[in-house]
Write a protein that holds these residues in place. Sequence first.
Motif, short mmCIF file in Angstrom:
data_model
loop_
_atom_site.label_atom_id
_atom_site.label_comp_id
_atom_site.label_asym_id
_atom_site.label_seq_id
_atom_site.Cartn_x
_atom_site.Cartn_y
_atom_site.Cartn_z
N GLN B 37 0.84 -1.32 0.08
CA GLN B 37 0.03 0.07 -0.06
C GLN B 37 0.81 1.23 0.00
O GLN B 37 1.49 1.64 0.86
N LEU B 39 1.58 5.14 0.21
CA LEU B 39 0.70 6.13 1.16
C LEU B 39 -0.41 7.01 0.48
O LEU B 39 -0.04 7.17 -0.78
N LYS B 42 -4.59 2.65 -2.60
CA LYS B 42 -5.44 1.24 -1.95
C LYS B 42 -4.21 0.30 -1.96
O LYS B 42 -3.30 0.23 -2.44
N MET B 89 4.01 0.31 2.18
CA MET B 89 3.81 -0.31 3.30
C MET B 89 3.32 -1.66 2.69
O MET B 89 2.68 -1.90 1.84
#
Lengths: 109, 116
Positions: B37, B39, B42, B89
Amino acid sequence: RKEVEQDPGPFNVPEGATVAFNCTYSNSASQSFFWYRQDCRKEPKLLMSVYSSGNEDGRFTAQLNRASQYISLLIRDSKLSDSATYLCVVRGSARQLTFGSGTQLTVLP
Amino acid sequence: EPEVTQTPSHQVTQMGQEVILRCVPISNHLYFYWYRQILGQKVEFLVSFYNNEISEKSEIFDDQFSVERPDGSNFTLKIRSTKLEDSAMYFCASKNAGTSSTDTQYFGPGTRLTVL
């Protein structure tokens, strides 16, 4: 057309309000449907699976309309702790999940 | 309650360096996944792994990426030569072998990768 489309919000509602989120998906062969919630900078956590007959879990009600390729989530009596991003998630014939971009909810005191 | 764990929680690296992100799936689960993901964007599927081999991968999962299950508990994602756009992430997830009614993937807390 996006595979999974959601209204990004934000939805700002007072405590105790009822709020509804909608989602559409493009792949008619999709097999499983979910709502996840994601708190800021955290992992997605399963809120509930969505079944064809509709299902309820406490204050949360999910509906699925396969003909319209439409999923909804209703939150009743919203709490401050419900503030999060709600992710509409679909699984097709393959096993991976396809996520919507999420709808941001803020419940205000 | 059993949970997916990931290490490190935050990894900072220089562009061009190799990174390995580690995950320990739930112990009786048989299907393993990596998602990322960026920042503000989605969650996107990268790869799924079952029976010691990749079962599916997305177009994001190019030759710079690899996955491995080096022992009975760990599941790793390696990025060979990181690029700035790999900053994201990275979430590991696992799922039990079950029917579609038990089709729940459980996500780890994620590793935040920052490429400088």
